[in-house]
Write an enzyme that holds these catalytic residues in place. Structure first.
Site, PDB file in Angstrom:
ATOM      1  N   ASP A   1       0.802  -1.231   0.000  1.00  0.00           N
ATOM      2  CA  ASP A   1       0.000   0.000   0.000  1.00  0.00           C
ATOM      3  C   ASP A   1       0.838   1.285   0.000  1.00  0.00           C
ATOM      4  O   ASP A   1       0.285   2.385  -0.035  1.00  0.00           O
ATOM      5  CB  ASP A   1      -0.956   0.003   1.203  1.00  0.00           C
ATOM      6  CG  ASP A   1      -0.241  -0.210   2.531  1.00  0.00           C
ATOM      7  OD1 ASP A   1       0.937  -0.628   2.523  1.00  0.00           O
ATOM      8  OD2 ASP A   1      -0.859   0.046   3.576  1.00  0.00           O
TER       9      ASP A   1
ATOM     10  N   GLU B   1      10.824  -3.886  13.157  1.00  0.00           N
ATOM     11  CA  GLU B   1      11.999  -3.409  12.416  1.00  0.00           C
ATOM     12  C   GLU B   1      13.237  -3.494  13.301  1.00  0.00           C
ATOM     13  O   GLU B   1      14.283  -3.982  12.879  1.00  0.00           O
ATOM     14  CB  GLU B   1      11.792  -1.963  11.927  1.00  0.00           C
ATOM     15  CG  GLU B   1      10.693  -1.775  10.886  1.00  0.00           C
ATOM     16  CD  GLU B   1       9.306  -1.605  11.489  1.00  0.00           C
ATOM     17  OE1 GLU B   1       9.151  -1.791  12.720  1.00  0.00           O
ATOM     18  OE2 GLU B   1       8.367  -1.293  10.725  1.00  0.00           O
TER      19      GLU B   1
HETATM   20  C1  UGA Z   1       3.236  -0.518   9.400  1.00  0.00           C
HETATM   21  C2  UGA Z   1       4.556  -0.798   8.691  1.00  0.00           C
HETATM   22  O1  UGA Z   1       4.698   0.097   7.594  1.00  0.00           O
HETATM   23  C3  UGA Z   1       4.546  -2.242   8.197  1.00  0.00           C
HETATM   24  O2  UGA Z   1       5.676  -2.502   7.430  1.00  0.00           O
HETATM   25  C4  UGA Z   1       4.448  -3.142   9.404  1.00  0.00           C
HETATM   26  O3  UGA Z   1       4.349  -4.477   8.974  1.00  0.00           O
HETATM   27  C5  UGA Z   1       3.193  -2.814  10.188  1.00  0.00           C
HETATM   28  O4  UGA Z   1       3.122  -1.410  10.503  1.00  0.00           O
HETATM   29  C6  UGA Z   1       3.195  -3.612  11.495  1.00  0.00           C
HETATM   30  O5  UGA Z   1       3.292  -3.004  12.562  1.00  0.00           O
HETATM   31  O6  UGA Z   1       3.133  -4.824  11.415  1.00  0.00           O
HETATM   32  P1  UGA Z   1       0.763  -0.583   8.238  1.00  0.00           P
HETATM   33  O7  UGA Z   1       0.502   0.334   7.109  1.00  0.00           O
HETATM   34  O8  UGA Z   1       0.141  -0.254   9.555  1.00  0.00           O
HETATM   35  O9  UGA Z   1       2.308  -0.769   8.375  1.00  0.00           O
HETATM   36  O10 UGA Z   1       0.433  -2.124   7.853  1.00  0.00           O
HETATM   37  P2  UGA Z   1      -0.275  -2.711   6.571  1.00  0.00           P
HETATM   38  O11 UGA Z   1       0.081  -1.912   5.370  1.00  0.00           O
HETATM   39  O12 UGA Z   1      -1.716  -2.926   6.876  1.00  0.00           O
HETATM   40  O13 UGA Z   1       0.437  -4.147   6.465  1.00  0.00           O
HETATM   41  C7  UGA Z   1       1.775  -4.306   6.102  1.00  0.00           C
HETATM   42  C8  UGA Z   1       1.891  -5.356   4.980  1.00  0.00           C
HETATM   43  O14 UGA Z   1       1.367  -6.598   5.440  1.00  0.00           O
HETATM   44  C9  UGA Z   1       1.093  -4.966   3.728  1.00  0.00           C
HETATM   45  O15 UGA Z   1       1.845  -5.293   2.580  1.00  0.00           O
HETATM   46  C10 UGA Z   1      -0.172  -5.797   3.827  1.00  0.00           C
HETATM   47  O16 UGA Z   1      -0.728  -6.156   2.601  1.00  0.00           O
HETATM   48  C11 UGA Z   1       0.315  -7.030   4.588  1.00  0.00           C
HETATM   49  N1  UGA Z   1      -0.748  -7.658   5.432  1.00  0.00           N
HETATM   50  C12 UGA Z   1      -1.579  -6.896   6.196  1.00  0.00           C
HETATM   51  C13 UGA Z   1      -0.896  -9.027   5.417  1.00  0.00           C
HETATM   52  O17 UGA Z   1      -0.161  -9.738   4.705  1.00  0.00           O
HETATM   53  N2  UGA Z   1      -1.891  -9.607   6.175  1.00  0.00           N
HETATM   54  C14 UGA Z   1      -2.742  -8.864   6.937  1.00  0.00           C
HETATM   55  O18 UGA Z   1      -3.636  -9.442   7.592  1.00  0.00           O
HETATM   56  C15 UGA Z   1      -2.580  -7.473   6.953  1.00  0.00           C
HETATM   57 MN    MN Z   2       0.685   0.024   5.082  1.00  0.00          MN
END
Ligand code: UGA
Ligand code: MN
Length: 345
Positions: free
Chosen positions: A203, A289
């Protein structure tokens, strides 16, 4: 007169012969280039070998990694038009992207695929958070025009947030990134392939210049990320090629108070130096991280990029969920008139 005609005829014959020889030489040359130095073809061979090796290993050793390599089966000539030319001796960017099923998924994937298509020597490792690979992602990857590897692993139940919990209650993409790293360790030979690994969430918004910054990383490269750390941007503060501190307004006590999108790693570090480094599912959200980077580097070793950390080439964006359309579709389903399900969104 006869002398004159003979002279003219031999001249024409000579001219024709020269043309024929020239033509033949050109053809030979072209053929040779296609066979031995065509980078696309060499990559194809390399990845086909990897595929065989990998599938063999997969069957005999590891049953957890449910991956498969999908190489574009577009004829070479067509492919070189679609993909920027690659050279096997140049640094490959391996981008690991966790992704999961949702209303916006295809739109997000399309957006980043269009960016990645501008990056040369790029290998996309897309890891679905799902029990099985979905048709949507499979189909999407086969048409997006990149060299890619399609993997999947479902986040185990204890690590998934419940419906009532807020999004940030649990870390996301942990198992998926680990599976991507595992794939690189199994399938890439660091003595043959120079590369850098980057964790590119599906995203975010990426400037193609970010990937050029990455190619010169020896260990771990670092740069600021906009819209993170409860500030306009957060990340390293750098002077004369060294990190001197961090700008962050969220959990600033963290050893590496940066976002996942704010660093990349030379694959030698991942494969040869720290073959066991991985993301730790048990750590608290926000510390992912730090806990990962602590295993492989120290702050003093970080390599500042993006004009001594003064430029932003990546934004931590989030596309608004189309709630009206989700609810509207629910109503349509109830009424028995859903939007044609054959039209993929
Ligand atoms: C923030 C950080 O930018 C992420 O890199 C980090 O993984 C996340 O916090 C965290 O704390 O775990 P955020 O924008 O809040 O990110 O998270 P998302 O963008 O919703 O998810 C990160 C990635 O994991 C995305 O590529 C998303 O597609 C993936 N994801 C999300 C999954 O594979 N499964 C899920 O159930 C939710
Ligand atoms: Mn994100």
């Amino acid at each position: 007169m006869l002398k004159y005609v003979i002279f003219l005829c031999s001249f024409i014959i000579m001219l024709l012969l020269t043309k024929v020889i020239e033509n033949r030489f050109e053809n030979e040359h072209f053929k040779e280039e296609e066979q031995s130095t065509n980078p696309e073809k060499m990559l194809d061979v390399q990845f086909t070998m990897e595929k065989t090796q990998h599938l063999h290993k997969e069957r005999s050793i590891n049953h957890r990694a449910l991956d498969s390599i999908n190489i574009l089966r577009i004829p070479l000539r067509k492919r070189s038009k679609r993909i920027v030319q690659r050279r096997p001796d140049e640094i490959t960017i391996f981008a690991i992207t966790p992704t999961y099923k949702r209303f916006l998924q295809k739109a997000e994937l399309t957006r980043i695929c269009n960016t990645f298509r501008h990056v040369k020597n790029f290998h996309w490792i897309l890891v679905e958070d799902s029990r099985n690979k979905t048709k949507l992602v499979e189909h999407f990857l086969s048409t997006c025009g990149l060299i890619y590897t399609h993997l999947n692993i479902r986040t185990p139940k204890p690590l998934r947030r419940s419906r009532k919990q807020p999004r940030w209650a649990k870390s996301r993409g942990v198992e998926q990134r680990n599976l991507g790293l595992e794939w690189i360790r199994k399938n890439v030979n660091p003595n043959q392939t120079k590369g850098v690994v980057y964790f590119a969430d599906d995203d975010n918004t990426y400037d193609v210049r970010l990937f050029e910054e990455m190619r010169s990383i020896h260990g771990v490269g670092i740069w600021p990320v906009a819209f993170t750390g409860a500030a306009r941007w957060s990340g390293p503060i750098c002077r004369d090629g060294k990190v001197t501190g961090f700008h962050n307004n969220w959990k600033p006590w963290r050893k590496f108070p940066i976002d996942m999108a704010g660093f990349a790693i030379n694959i030698r570090k991942i494969i040869s130096q720290y073959p066991d480094a991985s993301f730790q599912p048990q750590v608290r959200p926000g510390l992912m991280e730090t806990s990962f980077l602590e295993q492989i580097t120290r702050v003093e070793e970080l390599e500042p990029k993006a004009d001594n950390c003064m430029k932003v080439f990546v934004w931590h964006t989030r596309t608004e969920t189309p709630v009206i359309n989700i609810n509207g579709e629910r109503q349509l389903i109830k009424k028995g008139h859903p939007s044609n399900p054959s039209v993929e969104t």
